[in-house]
Design a protein around this motif. Structure first.
Motif, PDB file in Angstrom:
ATOM      1  N   CYS A 278      38.523  76.488  -1.917  1.00  0.00           N
ATOM      2  CA  CYS A 278      39.126  76.104  -3.195  1.00  0.00           C
ATOM      3  C   CYS A 278      38.338  76.691  -4.359  1.00  0.00           C
ATOM      4  O   CYS A 278      38.917  77.247  -5.308  1.00  0.00           O
ATOM      5  CB  CYS A 278      39.165  74.581  -3.321  1.00  0.00           C
ATOM      6  SG  CYS A 278      40.417  73.766  -2.313  1.00  0.00           S
ATOM      7  N   PHE A 279      37.020  76.595  -4.284  1.00  0.00           N
ATOM      8  CA  PHE A 279      36.188  77.100  -5.377  1.00  0.00           C
ATOM      9  C   PHE A 279      36.165  78.631  -5.400  1.00  0.00           C
ATOM     10  O   PHE A 279      36.092  79.244  -6.469  1.00  0.00           O
ATOM     11  CB  PHE A 279      34.775  76.540  -5.261  1.00  0.00           C
ATOM     12  CG  PHE A 279      34.702  75.034  -5.404  1.00  0.00           C
ATOM     13  CD1 PHE A 279      35.622  74.351  -6.189  1.00  0.00           C
ATOM     14  CD2 PHE A 279      33.723  74.309  -4.749  1.00  0.00           C
ATOM     15  CE1 PHE A 279      35.569  72.969  -6.335  1.00  0.00           C
ATOM     16  CE2 PHE A 279      33.654  72.925  -4.882  1.00  0.00           C
ATOM     17  CZ  PHE A 279      34.580  72.259  -5.674  1.00  0.00           C
ATOM     18  N   HIS A 282      39.418  79.702  -6.955  1.00  0.00           N
ATOM     19  CA  HIS A 282      39.393  79.334  -8.370  1.00  0.00           C
ATOM     20  C   HIS A 282      38.544  80.329  -9.157  1.00  0.00           C
ATOM     21  O   HIS A 282      38.856  80.654 -10.311  1.00  0.00           O
ATOM     22  CB  HIS A 282      38.849  77.915  -8.530  1.00  0.00           C
ATOM     23  CG  HIS A 282      39.029  77.366  -9.905  1.00  0.00           C
ATOM     24  ND1 HIS A 282      37.972  77.067 -10.732  1.00  0.00           N
ATOM     25  CD2 HIS A 282      40.151  77.062 -10.619  1.00  0.00           C
ATOM     26  CE1 HIS A 282      38.425  76.597 -11.885  1.00  0.00           C
ATOM     27  NE2 HIS A 282      39.741  76.590 -11.835  1.00  0.00           N
ATOM     28  N   GLU A 286      39.605  82.349 -12.492  1.00  0.00           N
ATOM     29  CA  GLU A 286      38.889  82.233 -13.766  1.00  0.00           C
ATOM     30  C   GLU A 286      38.182  83.515 -14.193  1.00  0.00           C
ATOM     31  O   GLU A 286      38.187  83.874 -15.366  1.00  0.00           O
ATOM     32  CB  GLU A 286      37.837  81.116 -13.668  1.00  0.00           C
ATOM     33  CG  GLU A 286      38.379  79.723 -13.822  1.00  0.00           C
ATOM     34  CD  GLU A 286      37.275  78.731 -14.117  1.00  0.00           C
ATOM     35  OE1 GLU A 286      37.481  77.862 -14.964  1.00  0.00           O
ATOM     36  OE2 GLU A 286      36.190  78.832 -13.503  1.00  0.00           O
ATOM     37  N   TYR A 298      45.276  80.828  -2.614  1.00  0.00           N
ATOM     38  CA  TYR A 298      45.213  79.367  -2.670  1.00  0.00           C
ATOM     39  C   TYR A 298      46.390  78.741  -1.919  1.00  0.00           C
ATOM     40  O   TYR A 298      46.233  77.708  -1.253  1.00  0.00           O
ATOM     41  CB  TYR A 298      45.212  78.909  -4.129  1.00  0.00           C
ATOM     42  CG  TYR A 298      45.030  77.419  -4.318  1.00  0.00           C
ATOM     43  CD1 TYR A 298      43.788  76.821  -4.115  1.00  0.00           C
ATOM     44  CD2 TYR A 298      46.092  76.613  -4.717  1.00  0.00           C
ATOM     45  CE1 TYR A 298      43.613  75.449  -4.298  1.00  0.00           C
ATOM     46  CE2 TYR A 298      45.926  75.247  -4.900  1.00  0.00           C
ATOM     47  CZ  TYR A 298      44.687  74.670  -4.687  1.00  0.00           C
ATOM     48  OH  TYR A 298      44.509  73.312  -4.868  1.00  0.00           O
ATOM     49  N   ALA A 305      43.461  71.128  -3.333  1.00  0.00           N
ATOM     50  CA  ALA A 305      42.418  70.357  -4.018  1.00  0.00           C
ATOM     51  C   ALA A 305      42.932  69.023  -4.536  1.00  0.00           C
ATOM     52  O   ALA A 305      42.194  68.029  -4.574  1.00  0.00           O
ATOM     53  CB  ALA A 305      41.843  71.181  -5.171  1.00  0.00           C
ATOM     54  N   LYS A 330      39.463  70.055 -11.401  1.00  0.00           N
ATOM     55  CA  LYS A 330      39.692  71.227 -12.227  1.00  0.00           C
ATOM     56  C   LYS A 330      40.496  72.277 -11.473  1.00  0.00           C
ATOM     57  O   LYS A 330      41.417  72.909 -12.024  1.00  0.00           O
ATOM     58  CB  LYS A 330      38.333  71.805 -12.666  1.00  0.00           C
ATOM     59  CG  LYS A 330      38.392  73.127 -13.413  1.00  0.00           C
ATOM     60  CD  LYS A 330      39.104  73.014 -14.749  1.00  0.00           C
ATOM     61  CE  LYS A 330      38.974  74.311 -15.535  1.00  0.00           C
ATOM     62  NZ  LYS A 330      39.837  74.323 -16.740  1.00  0.00           N
ATOM     63  N   VAL A 331      40.179  72.469 -10.183  1.00  0.00           N
ATOM     64  CA  VAL A 331      40.931  73.416  -9.349  1.00  0.00           C
ATOM     65  C   VAL A 331      42.401  72.984  -9.282  1.00  0.00           C
ATOM     66  O   VAL A 331      43.316  73.803  -9.470  1.00  0.00           O
ATOM     67  CB  VAL A 331      40.315  73.509  -7.940  1.00  0.00           C
ATOM     68  CG1 VAL A 331      41.208  74.364  -7.041  1.00  0.00           C
ATOM     69  CG2 VAL A 331      38.920  74.097  -7.992  1.00  0.00           C
ATOM     70  N   ASP A 334      44.226  73.621 -12.573  1.00  0.00           N
ATOM     71  CA  ASP A 334      44.494  75.026 -12.896  1.00  0.00           C
ATOM     72  C   ASP A 334      45.493  75.668 -11.939  1.00  0.00           C
ATOM     73  O   ASP A 334      46.240  76.572 -12.334  1.00  0.00           O
ATOM     74  CB  ASP A 334      43.189  75.825 -12.905  1.00  0.00           C
ATOM     75  CG  ASP A 334      42.290  75.453 -14.079  1.00  0.00           C
ATOM     76  OD1 ASP A 334      42.764  74.701 -14.953  1.00  0.00           O
ATOM     77  OD2 ASP A 334      41.132  75.916 -14.107  1.00  0.00           O
TER      78      ASP A 334
END
Length: 337
Positions: A278-279, A282, A286, A298, A305, A330-331, A334
């Motif tokens: 997930c990160f 992300h 970003e 994703y 997430a 946050k994930v 977004d």
């Protein structure tokens, strides 16, 4: 430009390579211009992948038009697990890259369990070994985000190169990187700028390439100024000065409370979220300006997430004390789920 032995492959490689992920956000003329400039700067290594949408195709077209195919060590990768899957993926890579041989073909980020499938009878390794015997593939490698996969790959004689994240803030593979040299395997450093999180590219590459265990580093490049910065950062590979070490620590202090190093110690998630993935995706959203591709990656996650129930068990296991629950929110926000 400094050149070193590419493990025991018999090749000599520039310590700065060309990372092909950002090709997706430029265009065909821009790709051609970037590769021409990279060649003029002394770079002789190109990294791409089947998963990077148009990257293989545009790189292949540029090399053909420039007449530079044989000036580069050309590396790509795919996620095939079986012999038949790899045959199809290899054929697609050869077509996209407009070449009759690929210098390095890599297994793209398999889990430890999937590496077992690759190495088993009928697995993808069989195809690459056959292709290597015919001269269609020069050498065989692997990329990984998990230390467990890295460690397992070190024991596989047929794997000649290993790619793994290593930078100022990601140190989880440092001991394994040292073991690469002992095993005669080339180490390819991905994410030298931590996926764009480290703003000072010169310092980031100074840090990475001051480590003699790093064979080649492959920052992504999509603009001339990025190439110039990366070349400048790779020009000096001497040990870091005290001032540079202090600057590196400042970067760690800034990112240390909010940056996932993908060590996977947070697993298993109570509801099955692949937290590091997930990160990772992300970060592409970003920092790489690759919204379409980030959403595509994703979307492959079975559990998103937004499924986080806030139990906090992951945070008790994170060695970096990351606020994982807030980061997952946050994930989800977004990506929209």
């Amino acid at each position: 430009m400094q050149y070193v032995d590419f493990g025991r492959t018999g090749l000599r490689v520039s310590r700065l390579g060309f990372g092909g992920i950002p090709v997706q956000r430029i265009d065909e003329p821009g790709t051609r211009a970037m590769l021409k400039a990279a060649h003029e700067a002394g770079i002789n290594y190109i990294d791409t992948a089947r998963a990077y949408t148009v990257s293989e195709e545009w790189i292949g077209q540029a090399l053909e038009e420039l007449g530079l195919r044989d000036e580069f060590i050309l590396a790509t990768k795919c996620r095939a697990l079986t012999k038949a899957e790899m045959e199809a993926e290899l054929a697609a890579s050869l077509k996209n890259l407009r070449t009759d041989h690929i210098d390095l073909y890599q297994f793209h980020n398999p889990s430890p369990e999937n590496l077992d499938k690759i190495l088993a009878p009928g697995g993808a390794m069989e195809t690459l070994l056959e292709a290597k015997a015919k001269g269609v593939v020069g050498h065989i490698g692997i990329t990984a985000h998990l230390s467990q996969t890295f460690e397992k790959a070190l024991k596989v004689d047929e794997i000649e190169t290993i790619m793994f994240p290593y930078n100022i803030v990601e140190q989880q593979g440092k001991e394994l990187i040292d073991r690469c040299a002992e095993k005669g395997k080339a180490f390819i450093d991905m994410k030298p700028l931590a996926g764009g999180a480290i703003e000072d590219g010169r310092l980031a590459l100074r840090y990475v390439l001051s480590n003699p265990a790093v064979t080649v580093s492959i920052p992504g490049m999509a603009a001339p100024e990025e190439l110039e910065q990366n070349v400048a950062g790779s020009a000096n590979t001497a040990p870091l000065t005290p001032e540079e070490k202090a600057a590196c620590q400042k970067v760690r202090d800034t990112l240390g409370t909010q940056f996932c190093r993908r060590c996977n110690y947070c697993a298993p998630c109570t509801v099955g979220i692949q937290i590091p993935s997930c990160f990772l995706f992300h970060g592409y959203l970003e920092r790489y300006a690759l919204a379409g591709w980030a959403h595509e990656r994703y979307d492959t996650l079975t559990v998103k997430a937004g499924a986080c129930i806030g139990c906090g068990k992951c945070e008790t296991r994170c060695p970096y004390n990351l606020p994982i629950r807030d980061m997952l929110k946050k994930v989800a926000q977004d990506f929209g789920e």
